[in-house]
Enzyme design. Sequence first.
Site, PDB file in Angstrom:
ATOM      1  N   HIS A   8      -2.061 -49.635 -18.711  1.00  0.00           N
ATOM      2  CA  HIS A   8      -2.165 -48.896 -19.959  1.00  0.00           C
ATOM      3  C   HIS A   8      -3.258 -48.804 -20.733  1.00  0.00           C
ATOM      4  O   HIS A   8      -3.438 -47.530 -21.117  1.00  0.00           O
ATOM      5  CB  HIS A   8      -1.185 -50.064 -20.884  1.00  0.00           C
ATOM      6  CG  HIS A   8      -1.036 -49.500 -22.289  1.00  0.00           C
ATOM      7  ND1 HIS A   8       0.108 -48.510 -22.772  1.00  0.00           N
ATOM      8  CD2 HIS A   8      -1.830 -49.684 -23.392  1.00  0.00           C
ATOM      9  CE1 HIS A   8      -0.168 -48.393 -24.072  1.00  0.00           C
ATOM     10  NE2 HIS A   8      -1.045 -49.089 -24.314  1.00  0.00           N
ATOM     11  N   GLU A   9      -4.231 -49.556 -20.808  1.00  0.00           N
ATOM     12  CA  GLU A   9      -5.359 -49.634 -21.379  1.00  0.00           C
ATOM     13  C   GLU A   9      -6.409 -48.462 -20.757  1.00  0.00           C
ATOM     14  O   GLU A   9      -7.078 -47.729 -21.246  1.00  0.00           O
ATOM     15  CB  GLU A   9      -6.123 -51.012 -21.559  1.00  0.00           C
ATOM     16  CG  GLU A   9      -5.367 -51.855 -22.390  1.00  0.00           C
ATOM     17  CD  GLU A   9      -5.273 -51.490 -23.759  1.00  0.00           C
ATOM     18  OE1 GLU A   9      -6.034 -50.552 -24.328  1.00  0.00           O
ATOM     19  OE2 GLU A   9      -4.122 -51.794 -24.164  1.00  0.00           O
ATOM     20  N   HIS A  65      -5.400 -45.139 -21.517  1.00  0.00           N
ATOM     21  CA  HIS A  65      -5.964 -44.473 -22.708  1.00  0.00           C
ATOM     22  C   HIS A  65      -7.311 -43.814 -22.509  1.00  0.00           C
ATOM     23  O   HIS A  65      -7.598 -42.908 -23.045  1.00  0.00           O
ATOM     24  CB  HIS A  65      -6.235 -45.596 -23.828  1.00  0.00           C
ATOM     25  CG  HIS A  65      -5.052 -46.206 -24.599  1.00  0.00           C
ATOM     26  ND1 HIS A  65      -4.374 -45.244 -25.489  1.00  0.00           N
ATOM     27  CD2 HIS A  65      -4.534 -47.314 -24.855  1.00  0.00           C
ATOM     28  CE1 HIS A  65      -3.309 -45.641 -25.994  1.00  0.00           C
ATOM     29  NE2 HIS A  65      -3.380 -47.098 -25.487  1.00  0.00           N
TER      30      HIS A  65
END
Length: 258
Positions: free
Chosen positions: A136-137, A140
């Site tokens: 998820h990070e 980004h």
Amino acid sequence: MKLKKLLSIIFISLLVISCSSAPISGRKQLLLVDEAPLIQQSYTQYRQVLNQSVVLNNNDAKTVKKVGNNIAKAVERYFQLHPEERRSNIKYAWEFNLLKDKTPNAWCMPGGKVAVYTGILPYTQNEQGLAVVMSHEIAHAIAQHSREQQSQSMIQNGVGALLGVAFGVPQELYGSASNLIMLNYSRTQETEADELGLIFMKIAGYNPNYALTFWQRMAKASGGNQSPEFLSTHPNDQTRINNIKRFLQSEKFKNISK
């Protein structure tokens, strides 16, 4: 309400004019900030964070590096299969570190510098959970969300000054309306990072369905004590879980090859 509608029209018009689209999702983006200086700045900031933190080198840290490298390879694998979707010409200098910090958090800077805090480990619990968070990070960064947010802030400040001078719109009124729009964009970016993260997990050989287990665990830990969604930078837990379920069943996700 009229001001909010006007601001929405302005921001949507700028997105259309920008002619940029996020990798993989294809969502329209406003990118006014140059990528290279942003990444160089992030490298400097990352070194400062490491110098001011306790960087661990235990078994958990080794797992962080293992998962991070697996996800980074999955990113490269995706763009090898779909080179037309790559938006950055800069080669990321991936780095993964576990920092001693009770905050349940992790982040990835533009350019691939990642930090995981020990405070998130009780929630991830295992390698699969860590893959949920780190993918998820990393998503980004791949979707250039920091660059997009800085560009949006430039427009937000510029439009505020214009409305104040030309129409006498009070800064407090403009700030409240524009902030609600920015929060909506932030929630959109969070959902996009969830979806890209699931893709990277699948390519890396992790089980994307574990994202549901992780977020259900997070929802239970929060005890339902969350701000109203429209006032938050993140979707609430149940919205996130529903969005993940929907994406896992989508044709786009099913057609992703490892």
